[in-house]
Motif scaffolding. Structure first.
Motif, PDB file in Angstrom:
ATOM      1  N   GLY A   1     -18.736   8.808  24.897  1.00  0.00           N
ATOM      2  CA  GLY A   1     -20.030   9.283  25.341  1.00  0.00           C
ATOM      3  C   GLY A   1     -20.281   8.879  26.785  1.00  0.00           C
ATOM      4  O   GLY A   1     -19.865   7.814  27.230  1.00  0.00           O
ATOM      5  N   ILE A   2     -20.967   9.737  27.544  1.00  0.00           N
ATOM      6  CA  ILE A   2     -21.333   9.432  28.923  1.00  0.00           C
ATOM      7  C   ILE A   2     -22.819   9.724  29.085  1.00  0.00           C
ATOM      8  O   ILE A   2     -23.291  10.820  28.769  1.00  0.00           O
ATOM      9  CB  ILE A   2     -20.530  10.266  29.935  1.00  0.00           C
ATOM     10  N   LEU A   3     -23.573   8.720  29.547  1.00  0.00           N
ATOM     11  CA  LEU A   3     -24.991   8.867  29.872  1.00  0.00           C
ATOM     12  C   LEU A   3     -25.197   8.471  31.327  1.00  0.00           C
ATOM     13  O   LEU A   3     -24.665   7.448  31.777  1.00  0.00           O
ATOM     14  CB  LEU A   3     -25.850   7.978  28.962  1.00  0.00           C
ATOM     15  N   ARG A   4     -25.935   9.276  32.069  1.00  0.00           N
ATOM     16  CA  ARG A   4     -26.261   8.952  33.457  1.00  0.00           C
ATOM     17  C   ARG A   4     -27.762   8.706  33.544  1.00  0.00           C
ATOM     18  O   ARG A   4     -28.558   9.584  33.195  1.00  0.00           O
ATOM     19  CB  ARG A   4     -25.828  10.081  34.387  1.00  0.00           C
ATOM     20  N   TYR A   5     -28.134   7.478  33.997  1.00  0.00           N
ATOM     21  CA  TYR A   5     -29.526   7.065  34.061  1.00  0.00           C
ATOM     22  C   TYR A   5     -29.998   7.017  35.513  1.00  0.00           C
ATOM     23  O   TYR A   5     -29.205   6.776  36.440  1.00  0.00           O
ATOM     24  CB  TYR A   5     -29.694   5.659  33.472  1.00  0.00           C
TER      25      TYR A   5
ATOM     26  N   ASN B   1     -19.961  -4.863  31.034  1.00  0.00           N
ATOM     27  CA  ASN B   1     -19.708  -4.550  29.632  1.00  0.00           C
ATOM     28  C   ASN B   1     -21.024  -4.658  28.860  1.00  0.00           C
ATOM     29  O   ASN B   1     -21.798  -5.600  29.077  1.00  0.00           O
ATOM     30  CB  ASN B   1     -18.681  -5.510  29.033  1.00  0.00           C
ATOM     31  N   PHE B   2     -21.285  -3.708  27.974  1.00  0.00           N
ATOM     32  CA  PHE B   2     -22.541  -3.765  27.225  1.00  0.00           C
ATOM     33  C   PHE B   2     -22.312  -3.323  25.777  1.00  0.00           C
ATOM     34  O   PHE B   2     -21.272  -2.753  25.438  1.00  0.00           O
ATOM     35  CB  PHE B   2     -23.618  -2.886  27.874  1.00  0.00           C
ATOM     36  N   GLY B   3     -23.288  -3.609  24.947  1.00  0.00           N
ATOM     37  CA  GLY B   3     -23.247  -3.176  23.556  1.00  0.00           C
ATOM     38  C   GLY B   3     -24.650  -3.241  22.974  1.00  0.00           C
ATOM     39  O   GLY B   3     -25.415  -4.161  23.280  1.00  0.00           O
ATOM     40  N   HIS B   4     -25.010  -2.232  22.178  1.00  0.00           N
ATOM     41  CA  HIS B   4     -26.322  -2.235  21.528  1.00  0.00           C
ATOM     42  C   HIS B   4     -26.310  -1.216  20.407  1.00  0.00           C
ATOM     43  O   HIS B   4     -25.370  -0.433  20.257  1.00  0.00           O
ATOM     44  CB  HIS B   4     -27.445  -1.948  22.524  1.00  0.00           C
TER      45      HIS B   4
ATOM     46  N   GLY C   1     -19.368  -0.357  25.440  1.00  0.00           N
ATOM     47  CA  GLY C   1     -18.775   0.339  26.578  1.00  0.00           C
ATOM     48  C   GLY C   1     -19.026  -0.408  27.878  1.00  0.00           C
ATOM     49  O   GLY C   1     -19.253  -1.616  27.888  1.00  0.00           O
ATOM     50  N   THR C   2     -18.971   0.353  28.980  1.00  0.00           N
ATOM     51  CA  THR C   2     -19.183  -0.216  30.311  1.00  0.00           C
ATOM     52  C   THR C   2     -20.172   0.644  31.073  1.00  0.00           C
ATOM     53  O   THR C   2     -20.292   1.844  30.821  1.00  0.00           O
ATOM     54  CB  THR C   2     -17.869  -0.277  31.115  1.00  0.00           C
ATOM     55  N   MET C   3     -20.892   0.019  31.997  1.00  0.00           N
ATOM     56  CA  MET C   3     -21.775   0.771  32.886  1.00  0.00           C
ATOM     57  C   MET C   3     -21.511   0.347  34.328  1.00  0.00           C
ATOM     58  O   MET C   3     -21.132  -0.797  34.596  1.00  0.00           O
ATOM     59  CB  MET C   3     -23.246   0.594  32.506  1.00  0.00           C
TER      60      MET C   3
ATOM     61  N   SER D   1     -18.391   1.743  18.044  1.00  0.00           N
ATOM     62  CA  SER D   1     -17.439   0.681  17.724  1.00  0.00           C
ATOM     63  C   SER D   1     -16.875   0.825  16.317  1.00  0.00           C
ATOM     64  O   SER D   1     -15.777   0.371  16.023  1.00  0.00           O
ATOM     65  CB  SER D   1     -18.120  -0.688  17.856  1.00  0.00           C
ATOM     66  N   GLY D   2     -17.620   1.482  15.436  1.00  0.00           N
ATOM     67  CA  GLY D   2     -17.139   1.687  14.070  1.00  0.00           C
ATOM     68  C   GLY D   2     -17.272   0.464  13.184  1.00  0.00           C
ATOM     69  O   GLY D   2     -17.078   0.549  11.967  1.00  0.00           O
ATOM     70  N   TYR D   3     -17.655  -0.656  13.760  1.00  0.00           N
ATOM     71  CA  TYR D   3     -17.645  -1.897  12.980  1.00  0.00           C
ATOM     72  C   TYR D   3     -18.885  -2.074  12.104  1.00  0.00           C
ATOM     73  O   TYR D   3     -18.905  -2.895  11.214  1.00  0.00           O
ATOM     74  CB  TYR D   3     -17.489  -3.101  13.909  1.00  0.00           C
ATOM     75  N   HIS D   4     -19.928  -1.243  12.340  1.00  0.00           N
ATOM     76  CA  HIS D   4     -21.087  -1.336  11.460  1.00  0.00           C
ATOM     77  C   HIS D   4     -20.737  -0.906  10.043  1.00  0.00           C
ATOM     78  O   HIS D   4     -21.373  -1.305   9.082  1.00  0.00           O
ATOM     79  CB  HIS D   4     -22.217  -0.468  11.994  1.00  0.00           C
ATOM     80  N   VAL D   5     -19.694  -0.094   9.883  1.00  0.00           N
ATOM     81  CA  VAL D   5     -19.302   0.389   8.561  1.00  0.00           C
ATOM     82  C   VAL D   5     -18.714  -0.724   7.714  1.00  0.00           C
ATOM     83  O   VAL D   5     -18.945  -0.804   6.514  1.00  0.00           O
ATOM     84  CB  VAL D   5     -18.279   1.551   8.712  1.00  0.00           C
ATOM     85  N   VAL D   6     -17.928  -1.593   8.337  1.00  0.00           N
ATOM     86  CA  VAL D   6     -17.227  -2.622   7.563  1.00  0.00           C
ATOM     87  C   VAL D   6     -17.786  -4.022   7.805  1.00  0.00           C
ATOM     88  O   VAL D   6     -17.235  -5.002   7.316  1.00  0.00           O
ATOM     89  CB  VAL D   6     -15.725  -2.631   7.949  1.00  0.00           C
TER      90      VAL D   6
END
Length: 889
Positions: free
Chosen positions: A21-25, A87-90, A104-106, A125-130
């Motif tokens: 995914g790419i978001l431009r703020y 590096n970020f994550g939320h 990801g990274t910004m 990340s897929g890790y919320h599933v496991v």
């Protein structure tokens, strides 16, 4: 409000097809979403970009989960403040109400219109599933005995420790410390239970931040997040980030913000630990795991550690695989079969099992079994996940013997007819069949075979008419009752012919790819001057009554035409070089004179920009003549000096320094430097400026991108070396090192030809040209000098006119090559073969756009005397005719 930043079609395709995914703020505190890509739309649970955009603008959905906004703002502000990649994550809330965790990274990015944005690139990340399953099965997440996270709060200020302890105590167990030594002591005793360290900047900044460095370099503490309690006016934030600081807290403390930041940091830490656990599980399953995309190559997307161990491949090998695809590891004879089966299986989505060979780092063959499953399709490119394991000893025994056999070998399941094995020779035969059922060995499915004797059959293949002798019997193939069939081609010559056809096909594909690539690269550069020529011609027609405007338009048309000609000449030179059609023509000469001759033509360009030029020869003594190709040396220096003049601002300077020394093998080695005070070349561009069509940057996009590639290839052809040193904003130096043999002749007679005025009165020329405009140009150029001109519009007309004219009626024939009815080469042959005595003295001059070396050679072989390349230069045309007619006298 959404924006559409300008992107080329290629950039737009890449933006929407990239698998993240790419978001431009916007760069303000509101962090307004300006643009997003299609993958981003899908990650948030939407199918259409317009629907996602509407949901964002209405507030129906947010790009950041409500309870994670404060931590996101921290990442966002740090990115803007430091200008570095963060590096970020939320968490995000999808359209269907489910939560996902993105990582990801910004970074700050500058768009084409100059606007700066914060660009975030991320993936699920897929890790919320496991996550919960891993938490239950793995008991290494750091928590205290009462189930709460255990944190260290370290500050020499007791008020700070007390305030933070009050904020964190409801959710965490807090251990306070006042000094560096106390922190170390707690970590040594309770390292497995510490969730994070909040430490005052006054503690970590002592002794040149050595405490911070020691924590992050210790493998036992490296995964523990470190939060800095920053002092007022601190200027060390950037340095602390480089040492691994995870977050910063500043007074006055906001309890809600601090709790949220600490919670997110701990969740990020847990996610990293969980990811490592999952990767550990993958790396410990039998065999290696790869994920790859099937296109023109098998593009590697993921590989587990066991893949590298299987073949002993190094990190350099892995870089090669990422560049060239997984196919570079597959034994060459097996690649086509593997690709074909992968594409075929993707049509039905069915799992695929393949047996093939890999080539290990030591060159040894590794037989493997691949169990592949189709994950998804990206356009027409299937993406597979595959578990690759070495095959059994028995399979190796069979396949090592069978696969390199000259005979074709096919193995099929006796019950299901499934194809269990084909060696390379049989795979070639299978390629000729439309369906597996049509393969010649399938005739044995109706036969009663036994396991101790072979049954012989003969067959002629439908498409190629090959005569095959086949022998089949039953066999146990790794526990499967199967038929094995050996096929022998009755003609060895056919096998050789087949190999030649395969090589020819490969060469044809390469040639076609090269042609497509060439046309794609050159389309823009050719259209640009053509657009100028056509546009200026249209303007001139609209203002036909204004002589000054007409003159201005014609000068611009001429300039664009000269640019287009230089582009074509560069392409021809590069084509000759790459096809090894360039030969050096050494003759006695000296480098200094070659440079002087180039400088004469460069002087107006240098004077116009008031560029100072300096030419130094070391030693400053007369040069010894060497054997060199004067034209190619001048071409090298013309390209280098043209670039220097082009990219040096007004009032700058350009210099050439030539040093020479004698060597032991009767040669003189030259060390030549061309320096300027121009715009310079970026370091990353210096590695590729000698590649065809490469240019240093946007400010240099006003040339063909071939000049330096031609220079590099010519210097290589001379056995020399060229290098570049440059500093952006200060200038560039090109350095050439090349040796030339000393000439046996040390004196060259220079004869200046007497300049003659061009007067062709009394001369008659036959012009053979099918293009009316080219005919008119040539006629006007000749008639302007008093020459009589006769026209013919194809080769056959030219033959008829020459063979029926009076002896001596024509003094020369200007012959185009590509013409209807009869081309110029065949017309010249017919004229020369006519047998008329006067024809031998008739000059035939090729005047054509075919300008390659082989074209010139073909013209001479057809009986032509000279070759002029279009567009015709009037002076060259006149000089050529004068030379021919003066030789007659």
């Amino acid at each position: 409000m959404m924006k559409e930043f300008h992107m080329s079609p290629t950039e737009k395709d890449l933006f929407d097809s990239v698998l993240c995914g790419i978001l431009r703020y916007s760069m303000d505190d509101n962090a307004q979403v300006l643009q997003f890509n299609s993958t981003c739309t899908q990650l948030y649970g939407f199918q259409e970009n317009d629907a996602f955009a509407s949901a964002l603008e209405s507030g129906e959905i947010q790009t950041v989960y409500t309870y994670d906004r404060e931590i996101f703002r921290g990442f966002f502000r740090r990115c803007i403040r430091t200008g570095q990649v963060v590096n970020f994550g939320h968490r995000i809330l999808r359209k269907d109400g489910t939560l996902a965790y993105i990582m990801g990274t910004m970074r700050v990015a500058t768009m084409e219109d100059g606007e700066q944005v914060v660009q975030a690139m991320f993936t699920d990340s897929g890790y919320h599933v496991v996550q919960e399953d891993i938490r239950k099965s793995l008991h290494y997440l750091p928590v205290s005995s009462d189930g709460r996270e255990k944190l260290i709060v370290a500050s020499p200020d007791e008020d700070v420790r007390r305030e933070l302890k009050e904020i964190l105590m409801p959710d965490c167990t807090v251990i306070d410390a006042a000094t560096e030594e106390e922190v170390r002591s707690i970590l040594n005793k309770e390292q497995d239970e510490i969730g994070a360290v909040l430490v005052d900047e006054d503690i970590v900044s002592n002794d040149d931040f050595r405490f911070m460095a020691s924590i992050k370099s210790n493998t036992l503490y490296a995964s523990i997040p470190v939060v800095i309690i920053a002092r007022e006016g601190s200027e060390d934030e950037k340095r602390l980030l480089s040492y691994g600081a995870s977050e910063f807290l500043r007074r006055p403390f906001d309890a809600n913000v601090i709790r949220l930041r600490i919670s997110n940091l701990l969740e990020l830490r847990d996610t990293a630990i969980q990811r490592n656990a999952i990767e550990s599980l993958v790396d410990n399953i039998p065999g290696g795991v790869v994920i790859f995309r099937v296109g023109s190559t098998l593009e590697l997307l993921y590989d587990s550690k066991k893949i590298g161990l299987m073949g002993g491949w190094t990190e350099d090998d892995r870089l090669r695989i990422l560049r060239d695809g997984l196919g570079c590891l597959i034994y060459e004879a097996d690649r086509a079969r593997v690709n074909k089966n992968l594409f075929k299986a993707s049509e039905t989505g069915s799992p695929l099992e393949l047996t093939f060979r890999l080539v290990g780092a030591d060159g040894k063959i590794i037989w493997v079994q691949a169990h592949s499953a189709l994950i998804r399709k990206e356009g027409n490119k299937p993406v597979y996940q595959s578990v690759i394991t070495p095959t059994s000893v028995r399979e190796k025994m069979y396949q090592n013997v069978l696969d390199d056999s000259f005979s074709a070998v096919a193995v099929n399941d006796e019950k299901t007819d499934e194809q269990l094995y084909l060696n390379n020779a049989a795979a070639v035969i299978a390629e000729e069949c439309d369906t597996p059922a049509e393969c010649p060995w399938m005739i044995f499915r109706h036969e009663e075979l036994c396991d101790d004797t072979y049954l012989a059959r003969q067959v002629v293949t439908k498409k190629t008419g090959r005569h095959l002798t086949m022998n089949g019997r039953l066999i146990d193939w790794n526990g499967i009752p199967a038929r094995i069939v050996f096929l022998a081609d009755d003609t060895e010559s056919y096998r050789l012919q087949n190999e030649q056809l395969e090589r020819a096909l490969s060469e044809a594909k390469k040639a076609n790819e090269a042609k497509s690539s060439f046309l794609s690269r050159m389309s823009h550069d050719i259209r640009t001057p053509l657009n100028a020529i056509l546009g200026m011609a249209s303007l001139a027609l609209d203002e036909i009554s204004d002589p000054e405007a007409i003159r201005d338009y014609l000068e611009k048309i001429s300039s664009s035409g000269q640019y287009l000609l230089s582009l074509i000449n560069d392409i021809l030179d590069m084509s000759r070089i790459e096809s090894n059609h360039v030969e050096l023509n050494p003759e006695p000469g000296d480098v200094g004179q070659c440079i002087h001759d180039v400088l004469v033509s460069m002087r107006p360009q240098l004077d116009q920009k008031k560029i100072a030029f300096n030419f130094v020869q070391l030693p400053d003594t007369p040069e010894t003549l060497v054997m060199l190709d004067k034209m190619r040396i001048q071409q090298v220096f013309f390209n280098l000096l043209s670039n220097a003049a082009k990219f040096t601002p007004d009032g700058g300077s350009v210099s050439v320094v030539v040093s020479r020394e004698y060597t032991e093998n009767n040669r003189i080695r030259y060390d030549m430097k061309v320096s300027d005070t121009g715009i310079g070349i970026a370091e990353d561009a210096q590695e590729r400026i000698f590649e065809p069509f490469e240019q240093a940057g946007p400010q240099t996009k006003n040339g063909t991108g071939l000049g330096l590639a031609i220079v590099k290839n010519l210097i290589d052809l001379m056995g020399g070396e060229i290098s570049v040193e440059s500093t952006p904003g200060e200038g560039t130096t090109f350095r050439i090192n090349v040796a030339f043999p000393i000439s046996a002749v040390q004196s060259v007679m220079s004869e200046e030809p007497e300049k003659e005025s061009v007067d062709f009165r009394g001369r008659s020329v036959l012009v053979v040209e099918d293009n009316p405009i080219n005919m008119e140009i040539t006629r006007k150029l000749l008639e302007r000098k008093g020459c009589k001109v006769t026209s013919a519009y194809n080769g056959q007309d030219a033959v008829d006119i020459v063979l029926h004219c009076k002896p001596g009626e024509f003094d020369a024939v200007l012959m185009d090559i590509q013409m209807p009815v009869l081309n110029g080469l065949d017309a010249s042959r017919k004229i020369r073969e006519s047998g008329r005595p006067d024809i031998d003295k008739l000059a035939i001059i090729a005047m054509t756009a075919n300008a390659f070396e082989e074209d010139i050679r073909n013209c001479r072989e057809a009986g032509m005397d000279k070759h002029l390349a279009k567009p015709i230069e009037p002076k060259l045309l006149y000089d050529t005719l004068q030379q021919i007619w003066s030789d007659e006298r």
